[in-house]
Design an enzyme around this catalytic site. Structure first.
Site, mmCIF file in Angstrom:
data_model
loop_
_atom_site.group_PDB
_atom_site.id
_atom_site.type_symbol
_atom_site.label_atom_id
_atom_site.label_comp_id
_atom_site.label_asym_id
_atom_site.label_seq_id
_atom_site.Cartn_x
_atom_site.Cartn_y
_atom_site.Cartn_z
ATOM 1 N NE ARG A 8 -0.474 0.514 4.883
ATOM 2 C CZ ARG A 8 -0.736 1.102 5.919
ATOM 3 N NH1 ARG A 8 -1.599 2.339 5.785
ATOM 4 N NH2 ARG A 8 -0.015 1.201 7.057
ATOM 5 C CD GLU A 55 -17.181 2.267 1.674
ATOM 6 O OE1 GLU A 55 -18.437 2.205 1.744
ATOM 7 O OE2 GLU A 55 -16.613 2.548 2.809
ATOM 8 C CG PHE A 80 -14.937 -1.282 3.302
ATOM 9 C CD1 PHE A 80 -15.943 -2.133 4.090
ATOM 10 C CD2 PHE A 80 -13.803 -0.513 4.206
ATOM 11 C CE1 PHE A 80 -15.860 -2.371 5.228
ATOM 12 C CE2 PHE A 80 -14.041 -1.304 5.382
ATOM 13 C CZ PHE A 80 -14.829 -2.068 6.081
ATOM 14 C CG HIS A 106 -5.804 -1.696 5.068
ATOM 15 N ND1 HIS A 106 -5.301 -0.562 4.319
ATOM 16 C CD2 HIS A 106 -5.068 -1.362 6.327
ATOM 17 C CE1 HIS A 106 -4.664 0.170 4.715
ATOM 18 N NE2 HIS A 106 -4.435 -0.080 6.044
ATOM 19 C CG ASP A 114 -8.743 -2.444 11.917
ATOM 20 O OD1 ASP A 114 -8.515 -2.024 13.073
ATOM 21 O OD2 ASP A 114 -8.375 -1.702 11.059
ATOM 22 N NE ARG A 164 -2.234 -1.678 9.299
ATOM 23 C CZ ARG A 164 -2.123 -2.405 10.756
ATOM 24 N NH1 ARG A 164 -2.296 -3.598 10.912
ATOM 25 N NH2 ARG A 164 -1.802 -1.447 11.732
#
Lengths: 317, 280
Positions: A8, A55, A80, A106, A114, A164
């Site tokens: 990323r 999104e 998303f 991610h 998360d 990530r």
């Protein structure tokens, strides 16, 4: 060992680097500082739009931009974009063949703490089943840059999966590294088994091959950075030349690389295929490496599957 | 608008109905009710308002049109054919396996179509993208989007409305075809989006409510939208589903249901007499 970089992060730099193309616009859904579209936003604020936490709207706005001849990059977590935006991507991006580049950052388990709601392990499956879609998952910083460059040059819908977790450079293992959409890359030659991987599992696949070498097993490692169009030729050639295949991916065991390889193999040349992936279960909160460990995405597991594939090839299993 | 122009636009609306009905009849299926309710809107957009060129459908500075309620493609295809984007006789191939005219509106193969749609709730977002592109690249074209009132039940419409308000897209016009019916019943019974104007206004839009079958009112509203600077305009077009044929008007079953031969017969007869009336 080279510095570890997350794809990323490399992506954010690459979009900026190629962002001097005036036809490029970038959109984000309130995750710009995570997806790293923030770099582009700072350098080209007049061509960046934060759409907010919406999104579906973002992807179709990107489609609108593309319908007026622009190259529209839109960003959020894989969960998303590929997840929530599936209908938008299918009907307003891929079906009309619009020049939208959907970025899912991610992705996989390694988003980490998360937890399961953010750990998209279905995106590759979702995106590769859409006709006309191009699906790219770079394995390191250099490949990410090359992927972005190739996606800009290609006029059509693309999905780019980024991660990530910071990983070391691995494309430097091959001498004349050249990135081409739809063409896999042999990172290491081998005779006894082929280990195919994409994204951050390429490094683990390579490490597994080195482990196997210590035991006298010669494993070929191929990096399938483009899941669609899929490099059937390389898979078939490797199947014929090594007689066994192991697939490795940070994705559900259903629908991703393991499935794609099995489809090609079943229709052409029968060699044993073993798959490493998340065994059709949801993720969990935790540090990235610990999660990879818990869900079996390890060098050790790859080594085991490789041996198992070789045994099956020899008719011992 | 002078009398002659008004009559002209009304005649075209009747032609749009007749041609789309003929195409639906030949195809054996298609959405009559919603195609008929937007006939005047399309007539004014394609033959009065929009800067487009059938000889050059991809003209860079053309005005853009998005049919977000993509199932009403037959009416738009009819308008495009009448305008000269493709041969009239191709309308008879609607929904056929060897045709380029799909059941829902499609941009890749149909000249003059700027966006594909069919999965409801997405068109306004795409129109926002087109309008935002015009702002970003200082282009003078305008973007128009027709939505259904039932379609307003899709949450994404309001995401799009919010973003158009934020980006102050005065080059964007949303037109709600408020025909009060959807597939399963009345819009109000099933999930009411009312009051539509207040909702758009709360997202920073200018709104104008009109009779969507009155070509003069439509043209005037589009003109007002053009004059309104700094905010997007939503035109709430009060319409009748199936408008123009007594058998279809206000009938839920003609959302997508196939008329009987007798109903087709009555409909064509009524359209014909309306045409004669306008020519007379």
């Amino acid at each position: 060992m080279s510095e570890k970089i997350a794809s990323r992060v490399a992506y954010g730099k690459a979009l900026c680097e190629f962002g001097n193309n005036p036809d490029i616009v970038a959109l984000d859904a309130d995750l710009a500082s995570c997806t790293m579209s923030v770099n582009f936003a700072e350098q080209y604020p007049e061509r960046f739009y934060n759409i907010g936490i919406a999104e579906a709207n973002m992807i179709d706005i990107a489609a609108g931009f593309a319908a007026t001849g622009k190259i529209a990059f839109c960003h959020s977590f894989a969960m998303f974009t590929a997840g929530r935006g599936y209908d938008q991507i299918r009907n307003c991006v891929a079906y009309p063949h619009l020049n939208v580049k959907v970025v899912g950052s991610h992705a996989g388990l390694t988003v980490g703490e998360d937890g399961a709601t953010h750990q998209c392990i279905e995106d590759v499956s979702l995106m590769r089943t859409i006709p006309d879609m191009t699906v790219v998952i770079p394995c390191d910083a250099r490949e990410t840059r090359e992927a972005v460059k190739a996606m800009i040059a290609y006029d059509g819908p693309c999905y780019l999966r980024t991660s990530r977790l910071a990983v070391e450079e691995i494309t430097d293992r091959v001498k004349d590294y050249k990135f081409e959409l739809g063409k896999g890359i042999i990172l290491k030659e081998g005779r006894d088994v082929t280990i195919a991987a994409y994204g951050i599992m390429v490094q683990k696949a390579y490490a597994a091959a080195e482990e196997l070498e210590k035991e006298g097993i010669s494993a070929r490692v191929i990096n399938l950075h483009t899941m669609k169009p899929f490099d059937k030729e390389l898979i078939l050639a490797s199947a014929k030349e090594t007689g066994a295949i192991v697939t490795v991916e940070e994705h559900n065991i259903i629908g991703g690389l393991g499935s794609a390889v099995s489809e090609v193999i079943a229709e052409n040349v029968l060699v044993p295929v073993e798959r490493v992936g998340v065994e059709d279960e949801f993720g969990h909160s935790g540090p990235a490496e610990a999660l990879l460990e818990r869900y079996g995405l390890t060098v050790e597991n790859i080594v085991g599957k490789a041996k198992s594939a070789i045994e099956r090839k020899a008719g011992k299993k | 608008m002078d009398i002659e122009k008004k009559r002209d636009l009304e005649r075209i609306a009747v032609k749009i109905r007749k041609e789309s009905l003929q195409a639906i009849k030949t195809a054996g299926s298609g959405h009559v009710g919603g195609s008929f309710s937007i006939a005047e809107l399309l007539s004014v957009l394609y033959f009065h308002e929009m800067h487009i060129d059938p000889e050059n459908p991809k003209m860079e500075d053309r005005d853009r049109f998005v049919l977000s309620k993509g199932h009403c493609a037959p009416a738009v295809y009819a308008a495009l054919a009448i305008k000269g984007f493709f041969p009239m006789e191709d309308l008879a191939t609607l929904r056929r396996i060897d045709s380029y005219l799909s059941g829902h509106i499609e941009m890749k193969h149909v000249p003059g179509v700027d966006m594909s749609a069919g999965s409801l709730g997405q068109g306004l977002s795409a129109a926002v993208g087109m309008a935002l592109s015009a702002k970003t690249y200082q282009k003078g074209y305008r973007t128009y989007c027709i939505l259904g009132d039932g379609e307003l039940q899709e949450g994404q419409v309001w995401e799009a409305a919010m973003s158009a308000g934020k980006f102050k897209l005065d080059n964007l016009v949303a037109i709600v075809d408020s025909n009060k019916l959807q597939l399963d019943g009345t819009v109000e019974e099933i999930m009411s989006p009312l009051p539509i104007d207040k909702k758009f206004e709360s997202f920073g839009w200018n709104t104008i409510t009109i009779n969507g079958h009155d070509v003069t009112q439509i043209a005037k509203a589009l003109g007002q939208a053009r004059e309104k600077k700094g905010i997007p305009t939503a035109i709430i077009a009060e319409t009748t589903k199936g408008k123009g044929c007594s058998v279809f008007e206000n009938q839920v079953r003609f959302h997508g249901g196939r008329p009987t031969e007798a109903e087709f017969h009555i409909a064509f007869k009524e359209l014909d007499s309306r045409r004669k009336e306008l020519e007379g």
